[in-house]
Motif scaffolding. Structure first.
Motif: not given
Length: 482
Positions: A344, A373, A427, A430, A435, A437
């Motif tokens: 990511e 999250c 992440q 979610c 993304p 993270l």
């Protein structure tokens, strides 16, 4: 009168009351010409400046932000600017991942007697902002949706972990169970392709313990709720870092926690697994081999090779077995030297600033603002008093806008600066697969580069970098405004 020609831009200045504000006043008394773009906010000390002040200003339309305080060793409160220096330097390295040019933010030191220096600082900074022009707005970006390339080389062999001595672990847990309130681990969920947390209180509960690539949850998230009670926990290597970080911050006590550890060979990215499985009515069979898992759903086989379907964090994991444990079963897994940029974060690295802002615009339009999250994060222990829901102070509104959603994610990332262990629970939890993270990974990368490759959750006795300072910082250099 303005020194620079052209339309005024919106520049926010946070100035220390004792030095920099006095320096600006000295320049004014001396009738030194200054740009009129700057709007000054006086604060007691540069140490009082939360990095979120700067982010909020930039997301809400400021074209530039300038922070100025007392010179190091001259702080009215002894060390406020030393703490500020670390926080602000980390922020400066973090801003580009949001798509914000780090040149739009600067910090410096000006004393009350340095009216001429203040004039120079504000003129140079304003000139820089004018050359950059008006800041791009998140709302004006065209949404950009891209997917990270998961084709990475792992630092260690990835597998299903079916050869580990699980029976020995169960025996060890049963032996310690009478002196513990419970032991936290994993059990099979609603089908063979999913697991859920297991709270073992009886030997029969221990027999339900499972180990493998579906053990995606981080059980450390439950530890603060057991503070003051004797509890055990089964951990993967990444989970153990969260336990260590909780110990560092005195959120749990070492004498209350019994840690059981097995070597981890990687976990599956359940978002991609579920996407591949699609809609199904039942799981007929789950078969493991050394390289992956074969799931049969509604009579159709789906093959998940660990090298292709592992979580992004697993490719660069250098800690497959907990370094802090009371019962450690199994040998450490061989880890190749080097580093792997998480997929990511590699995706964002490949983009321009404009593309990153457009990327987050597209991602935040999908955000439900459900706070999953935050709730899944083992280091978010103040969720009952979360700034995202506070009305005193009123940091955020309930406005369903991309800007407010991105600001919330920035709040979460900055609150984890120097503390995030990279477990990836934010992440994973979610529901729409954003993304997020990558924001925490960028913070961790900046902290590692600035503070001797520091990584959170490795040493229970270590002090997180942003909770300390050094008089002379090795990797933070003062800026010359001449």
């Amino acid at each position: 009168m303005p020194v620079l020609n052209g339309k005024e831009l919106r520049i926010v200045g946070f100035l220390c009351n004792w030095c920099s504000y006095g320096g600006a006043d000295t320049a004014g008394v001396a009738r030194a010409g200054q740009p009129t773009d700057l709007r000054i906010i006086r604060v007691p000390c540069s140490g009082r400046i939360d990095p979120l002040f700067i982010v909020k200003a930039l997301l809400n339309g400021a074209d530039g932000v300038l922070v100025s305080g007392c010179h190091p060793r001259d702080c009215h409160y002894a060390a406020g600017n030393f703490y500020a220096r670390r926080r602000l330097e980390v922020l400066k390295q973090f801003l580009p991942v949001l798509g914000i040019d780090d040149q739009r933010f600067e910090y410096t030191w000006v004393s009350a007697s340095e009216g001429q220096r203040w004039q120079q600082v504000v003129t140079v900074f304003t000139d820089r902002i004018h050359k950059l022009g008006p800041a791009p707005r998140l709302e004006d970006s065209e949404p950009l949706l891209k997917i990270a390339d998961m084709a990475l080389t792992s630092l260690r062999p990835l597998g299903t972990g079916q050869h580990v001595a699980l029976d020995r672990l169960k025996e060890a847990i049963k032996a310690r169970l009478p002196e513990l309130d419970c032991v936290i681990g994993w059990q099979q969920g609603y089908d063979g392709a999913h697991t859920v947390p297991l709270f073992m209180r009886t030997p029969e509960d221990v027999d339900k313990l499972v180990w493998g690539p579906f053990n995606v949850n981080n059980p450390a998230v439950y530890l603060p709720s057991f503070k003051g009670r004797k509890v055990g926990i089964v951990v993967k290597g990444c989970d153990s870092r969260s336990v260590v970080e909780l110990l560092q911050e005195n959120l749990i006590r070492r004498e209350d926690v019994t840690i059981f550890a097995l070597p981890c060979e990687g976990t599956l990215d359940m978002a991609r697994v579920n996407q591949e499985l699609g809609r199904y009515s039942r799981i007929d069979n789950v078969a493991y081999d050394e390289a992956g898992v074969t799931v049969t759903a509604d009579g159709k086989e789906h093959r998940f090779c660990m090298t292709d379907f592992a979580q992004g964090k697993c490719y660069g994991c250098a800690m497959p077995l907990a370094t802090v444990a009371d019962t450690r079963i199994g040998e450490p897994v061989r880890v190749a030297p080097g580093a792997v940029t998480p997929p990511e974060l590699a995706l964002l690295d490949s983009m321009s600033l404009e593309e990153r802002m457009a990327f987050w615009r597209g991602q935040m339009e999908r955000c439900l603002r459900c706070y999953a999250c935050r709730n899944a994060c083992p280091m978010c222990v103040c969720r009952d008093f979360c700034v995202a829901e506070s009305r005193d102070p009123h940091w955020m509104s309930q406005d369903d806008s991309t800007r407010e959603k991105l600001f919330f994610q920035t709040v979460h990332a900055l609150h984890l600066a120097g503390r995030c262990t990279g477990c990836g629970e934010c992440q994973r939890a979610c529901p729409v697969g954003i993304p997020i993270l990558a924001l925490r990974q960028q913070i961790a990368r900046a902290v590692g580069q600035l503070f001797d490759d520091y990584k959170a959750g490795l040493d229970p006795a270590a002090v997180p970098p942003l909770l300390g300072y050094e008089l002379e910082e090795k990797n933070i250099h003062e800026r010359d405004w001449k």
